[in-house]
Design an enzyme around this catalytic site. Structure first.
Site, PDB file in Angstrom:
ATOM      1  CG  HIS A  10      -9.321 -13.212  -1.311  1.00 17.33           C
ATOM      2  ND1 HIS A  10     -10.461 -12.890  -0.620  1.00 17.33           N
ATOM      3  CD2 HIS A  10      -9.313 -12.430  -2.422  1.00 17.33           C
ATOM      4  CE1 HIS A  10     -11.118 -11.956  -1.287  1.00 17.33           C
ATOM      5  NE2 HIS A  10     -10.453 -11.663  -2.380  1.00 17.33           N
ATOM      6  CD  GLU A  55      -7.590  -8.320  -2.866  1.00 12.61           C
ATOM      7  OE1 GLU A  55      -7.292  -8.375  -4.046  1.00 12.61           O
ATOM      8  OE2 GLU A  55      -8.517  -8.965  -2.363  1.00 12.61           O
ATOM      9  CB  SER A  72     -15.282  -1.825  -5.195  1.00  8.96           C
ATOM     10  OG  SER A  72     -16.056  -2.559  -4.262  1.00  8.96           O
ATOM     11  N   GLY A  86     -12.676  -8.788  -8.752  1.00 11.93           N
ATOM     12  CA  GLY A  86     -13.637  -9.843  -8.462  1.00 11.93           C
ATOM     13  C   GLY A  86     -14.891  -9.661  -9.298  1.00 11.93           C
TER      14      GLY A  86
HETATM   15  P1  PGA Z   1     -14.388  -7.214  -5.871  1.00 10.22           P
HETATM   16  O1  PGA Z   1     -13.398  -8.304  -5.235  1.00 10.22           O
HETATM   17  O2  PGA Z   1     -13.702  -6.699  -7.113  1.00 10.22           O
HETATM   18  O3  PGA Z   1     -15.639  -7.949  -6.155  1.00 10.22           O
HETATM   19  O4  PGA Z   1     -14.532  -6.128  -4.858  1.00 10.22           O
HETATM   20  C1  PGA Z   1     -12.025  -8.051  -5.208  1.00 10.22           C
HETATM   21  C2  PGA Z   1     -11.315  -9.154  -4.518  1.00 10.22           C
HETATM   22  O5  PGA Z   1     -11.883  -9.844  -3.671  1.00 10.22           O
HETATM   23  O6  PGA Z   1     -10.141  -9.383  -4.848  1.00 10.22           O
END
Ligand code: PGA
Length: 221
Positions: A98, A147, A184, A205
């Protein structure tokens, strides 16, 4: 219909009580949702893994468990680390690479390679994160999550068209089975990603922290 993976990544959030409450809330409704061709995975903090497994088993919930990280080392004298053998007691999957770990914990391609190798040794399935189509993907990885950093936690997702384009390139260049999108994702935009041909699911997330929001994401995917 293609099988879709929907993954909740709690990151460093939730106490034991909060984690239990989330599962309880989810358990009421998840059995009513048609989950044909959908795989639901929750990746809580390590402190929540035992209670999550116990609750999911007891209630026979259609949810699989993953860890958010794994030690690059096997068991032994590595103070503070949680190893593959320990994670395997509770989970099936593990998120590796990540961008938050690359940035905040200086995890390099070399370290990530070791983590993938340890995960595979213990029959854990890596969910390997890359930031673009050029991210180095270790051998043995079959699930990749695209991502882009600008989209993580910002409320500013990539366009489904660009994510699809990148997913297609990742598959073509690395012989990868499944590519997910993360950054997001919300109940409102999830379908615009999962309806794309080369996007096989989402890593969520912020919007996974409320059980009701996550349920909507599962429904809409
Ligand atoms: P987020 O995070 O949905 O809060 O943007 C996604 C992620 O880090 O995998």
């Amino acid at each position: 219909m293609k099988p879709t993976l929907i993954i909740a990544n709690f990151k460093s959030n939730k106490t034991l009580e909060e984690g239990k409450k989330w599962l309880e809330e989810l358990s009421v409704s998840i059995k009513l949702i048609n989950l044909t061709e959908k795989t639901i995975i929750v990746c809580p903090s390590l402190t929540l893994l035992p209670v999550s497994k116990q609750y999911i088993d007891e209630q026979n919930l259609p949810i699989k468990i993953g860890a958010q990280d794994i030690s690059q080392f096997d068991q032994g004298a590595y103070t503070g680390e949680v190893n593959g053998r320990q994670i395997k007691e509770f989970g099936t999957y593990v998120i590796i690479g990540h961008s938050e770990r690359r940035q905040n914990f200086n995890e390099t391609d070399e370290v990530l390679l070791k983590k993938v190798s340890i995960a595979i040794n213990y029959n854990l399935i890596p969910i390997f994160c890359v930031q673009d189509e050029n991210g180095k993907i270790p051998q043995g990885v079959s699930i990749v999550s695209y991502e882009p950093v600008f989209a993580i936690g910002t409320g500013n997702p990539d366009t489904p068209e660009n994510a699809e384009n990148i997913a297609q390139k990742i598959k073509k260049n690395n012989n990868i089975e499944k590519v997910l999108y993360g950054g997001s994702v919300t109940p409102d935009n999830v379908k615009s990603f999962t309806e794309k041909q080369n996007i096989d699911g989402v890593l969520v997330g912020g919007a996974s922290l409320e059980a009701s929001e996550f349920l909507k994401i599962i429904e809409n995917a």
